[in-house]
Design an enzyme around this catalytic site. Structure first.
Site, PDB file in Angstrom:
ATOM      1  N   SER A   1     -10.860   6.320  -2.797  1.00 48.46           N
ATOM      2  CA  SER A   1     -10.217   6.776  -4.083  1.00 48.46           C
ATOM      3  C   SER A   1     -10.903   8.006  -4.655  1.00 48.46           C
ATOM      4  O   SER A   1     -12.216   8.052  -4.531  1.00 48.46           O
ATOM      5  CB  SER A   1     -10.209   5.849  -4.820  1.00 48.46           C
TER       6      SER A   1
ATOM      7  N   THR B   1       7.085 -17.483   6.652  1.00 50.29           N
ATOM      8  CA  THR B   1       8.546 -17.027   6.486  1.00 50.29           C
ATOM      9  C   THR B   1       8.922 -17.004   5.034  1.00 50.29           C
ATOM     10  O   THR B   1       8.129 -17.548   4.218  1.00 50.29           O
ATOM     11  CB  THR B   1       9.433 -18.032   7.123  1.00 50.29           C
TER      12      THR B   1
ATOM     13  N   GLU C   1      -0.282   2.784   5.485  1.00 46.35           N
ATOM     14  CA  GLU C   1       0.573   3.310   4.635  1.00 46.35           C
ATOM     15  C   GLU C   1       1.257   4.284   4.931  1.00 46.35           C
ATOM     16  O   GLU C   1       2.692   4.554   4.780  1.00 46.35           O
ATOM     17  CB  GLU C   1       0.035   3.384   3.124  1.00 46.35           C
TER      18      GLU C   1
END
Ligand code: ARG
Length: 461
Positions: free
Chosen positions: A280, A158, A293
Site C-alpha cells: 500500500s 457451502t 484481484e
C-alpha cells in the site's frame, strides 16, 4: 485511370475524408493477422497455379514477394498507416510494389470476406493451441500442489459456511478438472472452426476452378465450408471461443475469491508470496493479493468481449457487413487477457504458502454432524429422522458451548439409544475423511486415485 489511389478506387471520383480513412482502418489492430494472412495467400497462389491462373514463374514471384512482405512488415517499427486500410490491402499493395503487376493476380476469385474469415480461423488455431498449453501448465501446478499437500485438511464450505472437512488436495484438483473441461471446450470450438472458407469469394463462390480440397489440405483444415453464404457470414467460432474464455475466467475468479479471503488475517489459510503481492502507498503493514484481484477483475473484461461480439453480430444482415470488422479487438484482447491471467494465477498458486495446520485447526467440530447422522442411518434409522436427531444434538451442544468432538457417549445416547461406543471414533476429522473414499470423494484413498488420473492426463500427449 483511377482518380482515387485505393485498390477499389476505380468507381470513385474523390478520396475518402481523412476522418473516414482513420475510422474505417483496421490495420492498427489486424496487423496481428500478418503471418496467417501471408500463409493463406501463399496457399491461395498455389491453388491459382493449379487452376492455370498463374504460371510457374508467376507463382514463384508471388511466393517470393509474399515472403519479402512478411519480413518487412514483421519489424515492430514498420509503419503501417491508416491509408493502407487493413492487413489484406497492405500486403497486396506492398507485394505489387515489390514484384509489379503480377501481384495484382493474387486476389483473383478471392474477396476480403473469405480472406479475413480464413485468417481468423488460422489465427484461432494457433491461439487455441497456445492457450491449451497454458492451461496444461496451470494443471501441472495444481497437481504438484495437491501432491505436496496430500494430507492437509481444509474446512469445506457451502454458502460460505463451514460444511464438511475436505482434503486441500481435493480442493486443488477441483480446479484441475474444471480446466480439463476448458481445454475440451476449446478443442470442440476448433472442431467446428476446422473448415476452409476460401473459394467462397464475397458471398457467392468463385467462377474460377479453385481446388478447395487442395487448399484445405495445404492449410491444415480437415474439410471445406459447405456454403459460401454461411462461410463469409460465420463468426460462431469466435463467439464460442469468447464463451470458452469467459468460462475459464469465471473458474479462475472463483478460486481468486477463495484465496483472497483465505489470505486474510481472519482465515490465514494461505499466504501469497511477495512475488505476487503488492503493498500500500499509505499503510506500511499491507500486503495485498493484487495478482488475484486483477484476475478476478479482468473476468469482467473478458465477459465484456463476449457480449460485445454477440451484440455486434446481432441482426447483421447476411452476409458480410463492415460491422464485423469489430470482431477483432475483443477477440485479441480476450485471448491476451486470459493468457496472462492463467500465467499469473499459476505463479501466484505455485508460490503461495499453504498453512495446513491453520486450516485443520479451523475445522469446526460441527462439520462432523453429517457423519453422526450417517451413523444412525447405518443403525437402521431413516435419514430424515437421523437428521432431526443430530440437529437437536447440535442445537444442544451450541447452547452449552460444547464442541461435537467433546461429547461423551452418554451425551450422544441422550439423543438416541442407537449410539454405540464406535460412534465416538467418528468424532475425528481424519476419520470423517476416510469415510469418503467413494470414487470422486475426498477420502485419502479416493484422492490418491484422483491424483493418478490427473497424472495420466498430463502425461498423455
Ligand atoms: N478489414 C475487414 C474486416 O476486418 C476485412 C474485410 C473487408 N471486407 C469488405 N467487404 N469490405 O472485416
Amino acid at each position: 485511370m483511377a482518380k482515387v489511389e485505393t485498390p477499389w478506387g476505380g468507381r470513385f471520383q474523390e478520396a475518402p475524408d481523412a476522418l473516414m480513412e482513420h475510422f474505417n482502418a483496421s490495420i492498427g489492430f489486424d496487423r496481428r493477422l500478418l503471418e496467417v494472412d501471408i500463409a493463406g495467400s501463399k496457399a491461395y497462389a498455389k491453388a491459382l497455379h493449379r487452376a492455370d491462373l498463374l504460371d510457374a514463374a508467376e507463382l514463384a514471384e508471388i511466393e517470393g514477394g509474399l515472403e519479402a512482405v512478411l519480413q518487412e512488415f514483421s519489424a515492430p517499427d514498420c509503419p503501417l498507416p491508416d491509408a493502407l486500410e487493413d492487413i489484406h490491402m497492405a500486403v497486396e499493395k506492398r507485394l505489387t510494389e515489390l514484384i509489379g503487376p503480377v501481384g495484382g493476380k493474387l486476389h483473383t476469385g478471392r474477396s476480403r470476406n473469405d480472406q479475413v474469415n480464413l485468417d481468423e480461423r488460422l489465427y484461432l488455431r494457433v491461439s487455441i493451441e497456445a492457450l491449451q498449453g497454458r492451461i496444461r501448465q496451470l494443471q501441472g501446478v495444481l497437481l504438484a500442489s495437491a501432491e505436496q499437500h496430500e494430507a492437509v485438511v481444509l474446512p469445506g464450505y457451502t454458502h460460505m459456511q463451514q460444511a464438511q472437512p475436505v482434503l486441500f488436495a481435493h480442493y486443488a484438483l477441483s480446479l484441475f478438472w474444471m480446466l480439463e473441461r476448458d481445454c475440451g471446450r476449446l478443442a470442440d470450438t476448433w472442431r467446428r472452426a476446422d473448415y476452409m472458407p476460401l473459394g467462397s469469394g464475397a458471398l457467392a463462390g468463385s467462377t474460377f476452378a479453385i481446388d478447395r480440397t487442395f487448399l484445405a489440405r495445404e492449410l491444415g483444415f480437415s474439410q471445406v465450408t459447405p456454403n459460401s453464404i454461411d462461410a463469409v457470414s460465420d463468426r460462431d467460432f469466435l463467439l464460442e471461443t469468447l464463451a470458452s474464455l469467459s468460462i475459464i475466467m469465471m473458474h479462475l475468479s472463483r478460486f481468486c475469491e477463495d484465496l483472497i479471503v483465505w489470505s486474510s488475517a481472519e482465515f490465514g489459510f494461505v499466504e501469497l508470496s511477495d512475488h505476487f503481492s503488492t503493498g500500500s502507498s499509505m499503510m506500511p503493514q499491507k500486503k495485498n493479493p493484487d495478482s488475484l484481484e486483477l484476475v478476478r477483475g479482468k473476468t469482467g473484461r473478458v465477459y465484456g468481449s463476449l457480449v460485445a461480439l454477440l451484440t455486434t453480430m446481432k441482426a447483421v444482415p447476411l452476409t458480410y457487413s463492415k460491422d464485423m470488422q469489430e470482431d477483432k479487438e475483443p477477440l485479441f484482447d480476450a485471448l491476451e487477457t486470459v493468457d496472462i491471467c492463467l500465467e499469473v494465477f499459476a505463479g501466484a498458486w505455485q508460490s503461495m504458502q499453504v498453512r495446513g495446520e491453520q486450516m485443520e485447526k479451523k475445522v469446526d467440530s460441527m462439520a462432523l454432524a453429517t457423519d453422526l447422522a450417517d451413523y444412525l442411518v447405518h443403525q437402521g434409522m431413516p435419514f430424515r429422522d437421523a437428521h432431526r436427531v443430530i440437529g437437536n444434538l447440535v442445537a444442544g451442544a451450541l447452547a452449552n458451548k460444547r464442541a461435537l468432538t467433546d461429547l461423551s457417549l452418554a451425551e450422544l445416547q441422550a439423543h438416541s439409544e442407537q449410539f454405540g461406543e464406535d460412534a465416538l471414533a467418528l468424532l475425528d476429522v481424519r476419520c470423517s475423511l476416510s469415510l469418503r473414499n467413494i470414487e470422486g470423494g475426498t477420502g485419502p484413498q479416493a484422492v490418491a486415485e484422483q491424483l493418478q488420473k490427473a497424472r495420466r492426463i498430463l502425461a498423455s500427449p
